[in-house]
Design a protein around this motif. Structure first.
Motif, PDB file in Angstrom:
ATOM      1  N   THR A  11       0.860  -1.184   0.000  1.00  0.00           N
ATOM      2  CA  THR A  11       0.000   0.000   0.000  1.00  0.00           C
ATOM      3  C   THR A  11       0.897   1.236   0.000  1.00  0.00           C
ATOM      4  O   THR A  11       1.933   1.263   0.666  1.00  0.00           O
ATOM      5  CB  THR A  11      -0.901   0.000   1.259  1.00  0.00           C
ATOM      6  N   LEU A  33      -0.569   2.003  -5.694  1.00  0.00           N
ATOM      7  CA  LEU A  33      -1.361   1.025  -4.947  1.00  0.00           C
ATOM      8  C   LEU A  33      -2.067   1.698  -3.771  1.00  0.00           C
ATOM      9  O   LEU A  33      -1.427   2.165  -2.828  1.00  0.00           O
ATOM     10  CB  LEU A  33      -0.482  -0.114  -4.446  1.00  0.00           C
ATOM     11  N   CYS A  34      -3.398   1.745  -3.860  1.00  0.00           N
ATOM     12  CA  CYS A  34      -4.224   2.346  -2.808  1.00  0.00           C
ATOM     13  C   CYS A  34      -4.449   1.374  -1.668  1.00  0.00           C
ATOM     14  O   CYS A  34      -4.678   1.780  -0.527  1.00  0.00           O
ATOM     15  CB  CYS A  34      -5.577   2.753  -3.374  1.00  0.00           C
ATOM     16  N   GLU A  35      -4.410   0.083  -1.992  1.00  0.00           N
ATOM     17  CA  GLU A  35      -4.706  -0.935  -0.981  1.00  0.00           C
ATOM     18  C   GLU A  35      -4.026  -2.238  -1.391  1.00  0.00           C
ATOM     19  O   GLU A  35      -4.056  -2.625  -2.550  1.00  0.00           O
ATOM     20  CB  GLU A  35      -6.227  -1.120  -0.930  1.00  0.00           C
ATOM     21  N   HIS A  36      -3.406  -2.901  -0.414  1.00  0.00           N
ATOM     22  CA  HIS A  36      -2.784  -4.205  -0.660  1.00  0.00           C
ATOM     23  C   HIS A  36      -2.868  -5.009   0.629  1.00  0.00           C
ATOM     24  O   HIS A  36      -2.461  -4.546   1.689  1.00  0.00           O
ATOM     25  CB  HIS A  36      -1.319  -4.025  -1.081  1.00  0.00           C
ATOM     26  N   GLY A  40      -5.746  -9.269  -1.777  1.00  0.00           N
ATOM     27  CA  GLY A  40      -5.473  -8.763  -3.116  1.00  0.00           C
ATOM     28  C   GLY A  40      -5.017  -7.316  -3.076  1.00  0.00           C
ATOM     29  O   GLY A  40      -4.621  -6.807  -2.029  1.00  0.00           O
ATOM     30  N   ALA A  41      -5.074  -6.666  -4.246  1.00  0.00           N
ATOM     31  CA  ALA A  41      -4.576  -5.291  -4.341  1.00  0.00           C
ATOM     32  C   ALA A  41      -5.466  -4.473  -5.267  1.00  0.00           C
ATOM     33  O   ALA A  41      -6.104  -5.004  -6.178  1.00  0.00           O
ATOM     34  CB  ALA A  41      -3.143  -5.296  -4.860  1.00  0.00           C
ATOM     35  N   LEU A  42      -5.493  -3.166  -5.003  1.00  0.00           N
ATOM     36  CA  LEU A  42      -6.245  -2.222  -5.815  1.00  0.00           C
ATOM     37  C   LEU A  42      -5.355  -1.019  -6.058  1.00  0.00           C
ATOM     38  O   LEU A  42      -4.731  -0.505  -5.125  1.00  0.00           O
ATOM     39  CB  LEU A  42      -7.514  -1.803  -5.082  1.00  0.00           C
ATOM     40  N   VAL A  81     -10.881  -2.184 -14.718  1.00  0.00           N
ATOM     41  CA  VAL A  81     -12.058  -2.578 -13.933  1.00  0.00           C
ATOM     42  C   VAL A  81     -12.951  -1.356 -13.694  1.00  0.00           C
ATOM     43  O   VAL A  81     -12.469  -0.289 -13.332  1.00  0.00           O
ATOM     44  CB  VAL A  81     -11.625  -3.192 -12.578  1.00  0.00           C
ATOM     45  N   TYR A 139     -10.126   1.244 -12.415  1.00  0.00           N
ATOM     46  CA  TYR A 139      -9.002   0.946 -11.531  1.00  0.00           C
ATOM     47  C   TYR A 139      -8.411  -0.401 -11.913  1.00  0.00           C
ATOM     48  O   TYR A 139      -8.982  -1.145 -12.717  1.00  0.00           O
ATOM     49  CB  TYR A 139      -9.430   0.964 -10.054  1.00  0.00           C
ATOM     50  N   SER A 141      -6.946  -4.102 -10.436  1.00  0.00           N
ATOM     51  CA  SER A 141      -7.019  -4.937  -9.241  1.00  0.00           C
ATOM     52  C   SER A 141      -6.381  -6.289  -9.485  1.00  0.00           C
ATOM     53  O   SER A 141      -6.260  -6.742 -10.630  1.00  0.00           O
ATOM     54  CB  SER A 141      -8.475  -5.112  -8.785  1.00  0.00           C
ATOM     55  N   TRP A 142      -5.943  -6.879  -8.411  1.00  0.00           N
ATOM     56  CA  TRP A 142      -5.311  -8.196  -8.420  1.00  0.00           C
ATOM     57  C   TRP A 142      -5.968  -9.033  -7.332  1.00  0.00           C
ATOM     58  O   TRP A 142      -6.218  -8.535  -6.234  1.00  0.00           O
ATOM     59  CB  TRP A 142      -3.816  -8.073  -8.122  1.00  0.00           C
TER      60      TRP A 142
END
Length: 196
Positions: A11, A33-36, A40-42, A81, A139, A141-142
């Motif tokens: 993140t 990366l806003c979130e990890h 997962g990740a976004l 996405v 966005y 995502s993973w």
């Protein structure tokens, strides 16, 4: 890395596409990366502008852009996405008790926030809102373990994010500047490097 060590949290980091990554959207991309987490990740791609400028986006949602400083800023292609949805990355704006002033905001360690509710655009429309804003449609995502796998396969480099690169660097220079945070230039990693 030992099997019992804590998972890496990326993140507030940039993912920088390796020069060999030739995917149409992710080739030469820089993703914030806003979130990890283990789920997962976004992230948001920060160097792929669309052909839409902010005033046009505001028109489409029946708002006027009340800030001259944003009138020539493009809307970015944040990822594949939900490409019809807007995502606004911005400096943190706190209401009372440390809460965000917007309805749907993700607070990102490091001082940025990502808002998906229309109220941030309404604030900008009235001439207010966060000082620095970066707007995307869509966005990236993973899923669980997917990003870690791609990093292991040498698809991405990672480095701690520099907000100035997101908000202030010329778009055409963001890839090279992100590489520069690691002390690298893209040619150093090219698979076609000289065979003297």
């Amino acid at each position: 890395m030992f099997a019992d060590s804590a998972p890496t949290n990326l993140t507030n980091h940039f993912l920088i596409a390796m020069p060999a990554l030739s995917d149409e959207l992710f080739g030469r991309s820089v993703v914030f990366l806003c979130e990890h987490s283990e789920k997962g990740a976004l992230g948001l791609v920060i160097n792929k502008p669309s052909d839409i400028l902010l005033p046009r986006l505001f028109e489409k949602i029946d708002l006027s852009l009340g800030r001259e400083d944003l009138s020539d800023q493009p809307v970015f292609q944040g990822g594949p996405v939900q490409t019809e949805r807007g995502f606004v990355l911005h400096d943190a704006v706190e209401g009372g008790e440390g809460e965000s002033v917007y309805a749907s905001t993700l607070s990102i360690p490091g001082g940025l926030e990502m808002t998906t509710s229309k109220d941030v655009l309404e604030a900008i429309s009235s001439g207010a809102g966060p000082r620095r804003v970066f707007v995307t449609l869509g966005y990236a995502s993973w899923g669980q373990g997917q990003l870690e796998s791609e990093i292991t396969e040498n698809s991405w480099l990672t480095v701690e994010a520099d907000p100035n690169l997101i908000f202030d660097a010329p778009v055409a220079e963001r890839y090279e500047r992100a590489m520069g945070l690691l002390g690298l230039q893209p040619w150093m990693l090219s698979p076609d490097a000289g065979h003297g």
